[in-house]
Write a protein that holds these residues in place. Sequence first.
Motif, PDB file in Angstrom:
ATOM      1  N   TRP A  39       9.023 -20.661  16.665  1.00 23.48           N
ATOM      2  CA  TRP A  39       8.455 -19.697  15.728  1.00 23.48           C
ATOM      3  C   TRP A  39       8.595 -20.260  14.316  1.00 23.48           C
ATOM      4  O   TRP A  39       9.507 -21.013  14.002  1.00 23.48           O
ATOM      5  CB  TRP A  39       9.216 -18.373  15.788  1.00 23.48           C
ATOM      6  CG  TRP A  39       8.981 -17.559  17.019  1.00 23.48           C
ATOM      7  CD1 TRP A  39       8.265 -17.920  18.127  1.00 23.48           C
ATOM      8  CD2 TRP A  39       9.497 -16.255  17.283  1.00 23.48           C
ATOM      9  NE1 TRP A  39       8.290 -16.918  19.062  1.00 23.48           N
ATOM     10  CE2 TRP A  39       9.034 -15.875  18.576  1.00 23.48           C
ATOM     11  CE3 TRP A  39      10.290 -15.362  16.575  1.00 23.48           C
ATOM     12  CZ2 TRP A  39       9.359 -14.652  19.151  1.00 23.48           C
ATOM     13  CZ3 TRP A  39      10.606 -14.138  17.149  1.00 23.48           C
ATOM     14  CH2 TRP A  39      10.135 -13.789  18.421  1.00 23.48           C
ATOM     15  N   ASN A  40       7.682 -19.830  13.453  1.00 19.76           N
ATOM     16  CA  ASN A  40       7.787 -20.214  12.050  1.00 19.76           C
ATOM     17  C   ASN A  40       8.713 -19.244  11.323  1.00 19.76           C
ATOM     18  O   ASN A  40       8.625 -18.031  11.515  1.00 19.76           O
ATOM     19  CB  ASN A  40       6.398 -20.203  11.405  1.00 19.76           C
ATOM     20  CG  ASN A  40       6.372 -20.993  10.110  1.00 19.76           C
ATOM     21  OD1 ASN A  40       6.989 -20.601   9.130  1.00 19.76           O
ATOM     22  ND2 ASN A  40       5.673 -22.122  10.126  1.00 19.76           N
ATOM     23  N   GLN A  46       3.813 -16.901  10.510  1.00 14.35           N
ATOM     24  CA  GLN A  46       3.909 -16.684  11.946  1.00 14.35           C
ATOM     25  C   GLN A  46       2.932 -15.607  12.405  1.00 14.35           C
ATOM     26  O   GLN A  46       2.297 -15.737  13.454  1.00 14.35           O
ATOM     27  CB  GLN A  46       5.332 -16.279  12.345  1.00 14.35           C
ATOM     28  CG  GLN A  46       5.511 -16.114  13.853  1.00 14.35           C
ATOM     29  CD  GLN A  46       5.117 -17.348  14.632  1.00 14.35           C
ATOM     30  OE1 GLN A  46       5.591 -18.450  14.354  1.00 14.35           O
ATOM     31  NE2 GLN A  46       4.224 -17.190  15.597  1.00 14.35           N
ATOM     32  N   HIS A  49      -0.461 -17.098  12.774  1.00 22.76           N
ATOM     33  CA  HIS A  49      -0.582 -17.833  14.034  1.00 22.76           C
ATOM     34  C   HIS A  49      -0.699 -16.880  15.224  1.00 22.76           C
ATOM     35  O   HIS A  49      -1.485 -17.114  16.144  1.00 22.76           O
ATOM     36  CB  HIS A  49       0.625 -18.761  14.226  1.00 22.76           C
ATOM     37  CG  HIS A  49       0.552 -20.024  13.431  1.00 22.76           C
ATOM     38  ND1 HIS A  49       0.673 -20.040  12.065  1.00 22.76           N
ATOM     39  CD2 HIS A  49       0.345 -21.311  13.795  1.00 22.76           C
ATOM     40  CE1 HIS A  49       0.554 -21.286  11.627  1.00 22.76           C
ATOM     41  NE2 HIS A  49       0.364 -22.077  12.660  1.00 22.76           N
ATOM     42  N   ASN A  59       4.534 -20.842  19.182  1.00 26.01           N
ATOM     43  CA  ASN A  59       3.608 -21.876  18.707  1.00 26.01           C
ATOM     44  C   ASN A  59       3.807 -23.136  19.528  1.00 26.01           C
ATOM     45  O   ASN A  59       4.925 -23.445  19.944  1.00 26.01           O
ATOM     46  CB  ASN A  59       3.870 -22.196  17.234  1.00 26.01           C
ATOM     47  CG  ASN A  59       3.833 -20.961  16.369  1.00 26.01           C
ATOM     48  OD1 ASN A  59       2.916 -20.148  16.471  1.00 26.01           O
ATOM     49  ND2 ASN A  59       4.836 -20.794  15.515  1.00 26.01           N
ATOM     50  N   TYR A  61       3.471 -27.036  19.131  1.00 24.50           N
ATOM     51  CA  TYR A  61       3.295 -28.026  18.074  1.00 24.50           C
ATOM     52  C   TYR A  61       2.751 -29.353  18.600  1.00 24.50           C
ATOM     53  O   TYR A  61       3.131 -29.804  19.672  1.00 24.50           O
ATOM     54  CB  TYR A  61       4.625 -28.305  17.374  1.00 24.50           C
ATOM     55  CG  TYR A  61       5.187 -27.153  16.570  1.00 24.50           C
ATOM     56  CD1 TYR A  61       4.379 -26.084  16.185  1.00 24.50           C
ATOM     57  CD2 TYR A  61       6.513 -27.129  16.185  1.00 24.50           C
ATOM     58  CE1 TYR A  61       4.883 -25.035  15.449  1.00 24.50           C
ATOM     59  CE2 TYR A  61       7.046 -26.078  15.443  1.00 24.50           C
ATOM     60  CZ  TYR A  61       6.210 -25.027  15.082  1.00 24.50           C
ATOM     61  OH  TYR A  61       6.726 -23.993  14.351  1.00 24.50           O
TER      62      TYR A  61
END
Length: 438
Positions: A39-40, A46, A49, A59, A61
Amino acid sequence: MSKSIAGFSKLSKSKKIDWIVDTYFLNAENAKGILKQYWNNNDKLQQLHDEFIENTITNYYLPLGVAPNFLINDRLYTIPMAIEESSVVAAASKAAKFWLERGGFKTKVISTTKIGQVHFIYKGDFKKLKQFFSQVKPKLIEDTEAITKNMRKRGGGILDIELRDKTSDIDSYYQLHTAFETLDAMGANFINSCLEQFAKTFKNEALLFELFSEREKEIDIVMSILSNYVPDCLVRAEVSCHVEDLSEDNTISGKALANKFIQAVNIAEVEPYRAVTHNKGIMNGIDAVVLATGNDFRAVEAGVHAYASRHGSYSSLTHAKVKDGVFTFWMEIPLALGTVGGLTGLHPLVKLALELLHNPSAKELMQIVAVAGLAQNFAALRSLTTTGIQQGHMKMHLMNILNQMEANDAEKQTLTEHFKTNTVTHSAVTKALNKLRV
């Protein structure tokens, strides 16, 4: 044991994750920890996204790298590439530097027409249908004016609508085959909106056409959808140099390298088993830039591979020749891309990637993406026809192998130095690491 669930999409993200990890994983807390790890930390980012797709749980990456030194039409670029495969960015960078010293890449956009179709069933006299189409065509365009207004202001819009008879393929099957110009937008939503209005108008106006019988008035609209086959949205990229300048060392002459290179391309032109892998290498470069710039790489892939089969057999996208002592390597490829709309205005890294590329128009992005594909193919063919593909690829893959074996920093440094002069294979790395750990 797996189980079904009702109303999953209505659950909060945390509830979705709870159900996923409890249902499918032996160690639920470990699985949850991995999902949350990606997660951001920026809640706003977030949320952005999370709202790109449905049922988001985390997410996924991919590395975003850059390949510098691309000289395209006398302008320097550093090209962003989002990809997980080792050696792709390195190969593109090496090809860019090679051609930087030989005049760079030359590109031009040949055409930018995109296609959409209304597919329908008509059971009646084709002469009447043609007459009806001639009468209703202006109305089709008129009824989409609210949709096309802004696009027309910028110089785009509907280029033409054709009635196509496809009854030789499927009984009673016809198309409204439409050409569009969408400028800097990829244009999928624009095209589909126009097509759906065409279908509505076409069907309604058929009910009023006096020459149709009651049966002929019942036109059955099957679907209205853009096509990802865009053979008239075409860009050309090429490089050239004197044959003697093709070689960088004394291991092979420029003439010998040119001959082997052309033979390799010729094989890919006639042998589908080779052509698929050959073109996959091109798409390594293309997909990476398409993804980094927020475009639809699945649409690009589908259109490109259809184009590679346009003559009835799957063939190479690139071509090479020597004429009057000059080696030329080129490619013409269909690319429907956009620099406005979709993720281009939402994803922060996409915005950054486009700014890195000097904020290109869609036409400019077509040329940049085509160059990335051509560079990738040049690097691959040069390796294949000289040292072999594995020497460079496995050296780049070394770090992945070491990470799989949980090598520490000191071990990575020692083995990276060791394999500068030794062949990289999985077994050789395993042996060397085990010896180091004794």
